[in-house]
Design an enzyme around this catalytic site. Structure first.
Site, mmCIF file in Angstrom:
data_model
loop_
_atom_site.group_PDB
_atom_site.id
_atom_site.type_symbol
_atom_site.label_atom_id
_atom_site.label_comp_id
_atom_site.label_asym_id
_atom_site.label_seq_id
_atom_site.Cartn_x
_atom_site.Cartn_y
_atom_site.Cartn_z
ATOM 1 C CG MET A 38 -2.049 -1.677 1.466
ATOM 2 S SD MET A 38 -3.544 -0.480 0.012
ATOM 3 C CE MET A 38 -4.499 0.861 0.642
ATOM 4 C CB ALA B 186 -5.086 -1.667 12.633
ATOM 5 C CB SER C 93 -11.101 2.190 0.541
ATOM 6 O OG SER C 93 -11.857 1.177 0.074
ATOM 7 C CE LYS D 293 -11.388 1.366 4.084
ATOM 8 N NZ LYS D 293 -10.375 0.386 4.729
ATOM 9 C CG HIS E 187 -15.754 1.429 2.996
ATOM 10 N ND1 HIS E 187 -14.336 0.780 3.169
ATOM 11 C CD2 HIS E 187 -15.185 1.337 2.007
ATOM 12 C CE1 HIS E 187 -14.095 0.241 1.912
ATOM 13 N NE2 HIS E 187 -14.602 1.013 1.086
ATOM 14 C CG ASN E 188 -12.882 -1.701 6.292
ATOM 15 O OD1 ASN E 188 -12.708 -1.160 5.206
ATOM 16 N ND2 ASN E 188 -11.819 -2.276 6.232
ATOM 17 C CD GLU F 267 -14.335 -4.004 2.106
ATOM 18 O OE1 GLU F 267 -13.645 -3.899 1.893
ATOM 19 O OE2 GLU F 267 -13.163 -5.528 3.262
ATOM 20 C CG HIS G 42 -37.471 -4.332 34.407
ATOM 21 N ND1 HIS G 42 -35.760 -4.452 35.650
ATOM 22 C CD2 HIS G 42 -37.399 -6.456 34.760
ATOM 23 C CE1 HIS G 42 -35.072 -5.426 35.667
ATOM 24 N NE2 HIS G 42 -35.527 -6.475 35.232
#
Ligand code: 6PG
Length: 470
Positions: free
Chosen positions: A18, A80, A132, A186, A189-190, A193, A455
């Site tokens: 990259m 990362a 990307s 991003k 986005h993934n 994807e 509750h």
């Protein structure tokens, strides 16, 4: 390195595939660019391959830093997590106030916030940017999703605008806002994807095991679909994949590849963030689950014998089934984008991103893995309706969904009958059916919670909360 050299416009740390491709892209646009890597073989190979004067690569960090024009702009492209922190720690003592670090990897957005605030205390400006498009995108034009310090972005935006992909003559890059918004966008986005890849793989399975089509026939169908409203990068590469023959066996390569898909975590982060923000993204969740299922190779092998259920082949009209499959994929893909954008909207409010969804759609139209013709319609929807609560409510898209959802339903029914699993399609339809359900059986859940845990519950006819001695 020539010491008389003019200062470099920008530098890149990490000369993996990259990093080196991005360097070449930047150099090709006429900028002098410096690259650094601790792996000297990578440095040498960039040097040898490209003796071009606009590229300087080195394994000497001090030389790399001093080759950059002030304020320095340094892109980090390393895996990362801890490698990003290691690079930041190494370069920080060599930087001046006002210098800029751009993390262009798939970093977790909360890490980006921490890094930005630590660097800010030292006067170093930070940009967290999604990039990307894989290695080809880095070389020919990626989609770039920068967020963080605006002043820092203005220092590099002329480079980013030229190296980014173009869609309808517009560069697929835009400053998205402050903080970690670039890495958040991003991440989503993934997630999308993952979901699109899972949906396409279910379509493949349906054609292969359900309709008994061979690879050539599947390739032809994918090719045809990619000419129309389903046009997208992932179908484009799928068509190429179905053409590829294995050099070793001469057979179709796809049939020689193990049915186990890896993952680096970005899909899971999307699901986790969606759970945290209480935004339903079931198609993305299912895609992550299916990667996990794929990894359970041995268990699936055992269960296929113990829990044997043969896939019954389809005996209806195959051409009609293919029309349904096309409509099913179209519907599920729009629903997937809708989930991603609704997560972005919630996150924007929660984290003060002030994100413009139309801008996101615009920069996703080219260069990135989830680019598709649909994103033009999506961009238009967000342009035309301010604060659209859900993409599926935009009239043109609602109509398309209403026209096509019957196909999704038919394919799921056929899948269930024949035992071809179509979980992401099922999740997509469930999302649609639930979203448009004015009433849900959550009254029963309220009652059960009150029954066993006091509750309390709310009523239609009165304000406040109530408890009953059941
Ligand atoms: C991209 C890709 C890229 C990477 C994925 C793969 O946009 O170019 O998303 O970032 O290929 O992260 O993710 P998995 O390894 O988790 O499938």
């Amino acid at each position: 390195m020539d010491t008389q050299q003019k200062p470099c416009e920008i530098g890149i740390i990490g000369l993996g595939v990259m990093g080196r491709n991005l360097m070449l892209n930047i150099a090709e646009k006429g900028f002098l660019v410096a690259g650094y890597d601790t792996d000297i073989t990578k440095v040498k190979s960039v040097q040898e391959e490209h003796e071009d004067k606009t590229i300087i690569s080195t394994g000497d960090l001090a030389k790399f830093i001093s080759s950059l024009r002030l304020p320095r702009a340094i892109i980090i492209l390393v895996p990362a997590g801890s490698p990003v922190d290691a690079v930041i720690n190494n370069i920080q003592p060599l930087l001046h106030q006002g210098d800029i670090i751009i993390d262009a990897g798939n970093s977790f957005f909360k890490d980006t916030d921490i890094r930005a605030s630590k660097l800010e205390q030292k006067g170093i400006l930070f940009i967290g940017s999604g990039i990307s498009g894989g290695k080809e995108g880095a070389r020919r034009g990626p989609s770039i999703m920068p967020g963080g310090n605006k002043e820092a972005y203005l220092r590099v935006c002329h480079v980013f605008s030229l190296i980014a992909a173009k869609a309808n003559d517009m560069p697929c890059v835009a400053y998205l806002g402050s903080g970690s918004v670039g890495h958040y966008v991003k991440m989503v986005h993934n997630g999308i994807e993952y979901a699109m890849m899972q949906l396409i793989s279910e379509v493949y399975d349906f054609m292969k095991r359900g309709l008994c089509l061979n690879n050539d026939e599947i390739c032809t169908v994918i090719h045809e679909w990619n000419q129309g409203e389903l046009n997208c990068y992932l179908l484009e590469i799928t068509e190429q994949i179905f053409r590829k023959k294995d050099v070793k066996t001469g057979k179709f390569l796809i049939d020689e590849i193990l049915d186990v898909a890896g993952q680096n975590g970005t899909g899971m982060w999307t699901s986790e963030s969606a759970m945290e923000l209480q935004v339903p993204v079931p198609t993305i969740d299912t895609a992550v689950v299916m990667r996990n299922f794929s990894a359970m190779h041995n268990e699936r092998d055992t269960a296929s014998k113990t829990l044997l259920r043969l896939i019954s082949s389809f005996d209806g009209d195959k051409n009609a089934a293919l029309i349904q499959l096309h409509g099913a994929l179209y519907t599920a893909m729009i629903i997937t984008y809708a989930q991603g954008f609704s997560l972005l909207s919630k996150a924007s409010g929660k984290y003060n991103f002030h994100l413009n969804p139309s801008t996101v759609a615009q920069i996703w139209r080219g260069g990135c893995i989830i680019r598709s013709a649909m994103l033009n319609d999506i961009m238009k929807a967000f342009d035309n309706v301010n604060k659209l609560p859900n993409l599926l409510l935009y009239p043109e898209l609602s109509k398309k969904i209403k026209d096509n959802e019957k196909y999704l339903r038919h394919i799921i029914i056929t899948g269930i009958k024949s035992s071809v699993p179509v979980p992401a399609m099922m999740s997509s339809l469930a999302y649609l059916d639930t979203l448009r359900s004015k009433w849900l059986p959550a009254n029963l859940i309220q009652a059960q919670r009150d029954y066993f845990g006091d509750h309390k519950y709310q009523r239609y006819d009165s304000e406040g909360t109530f408890h009953t001695k059941w």
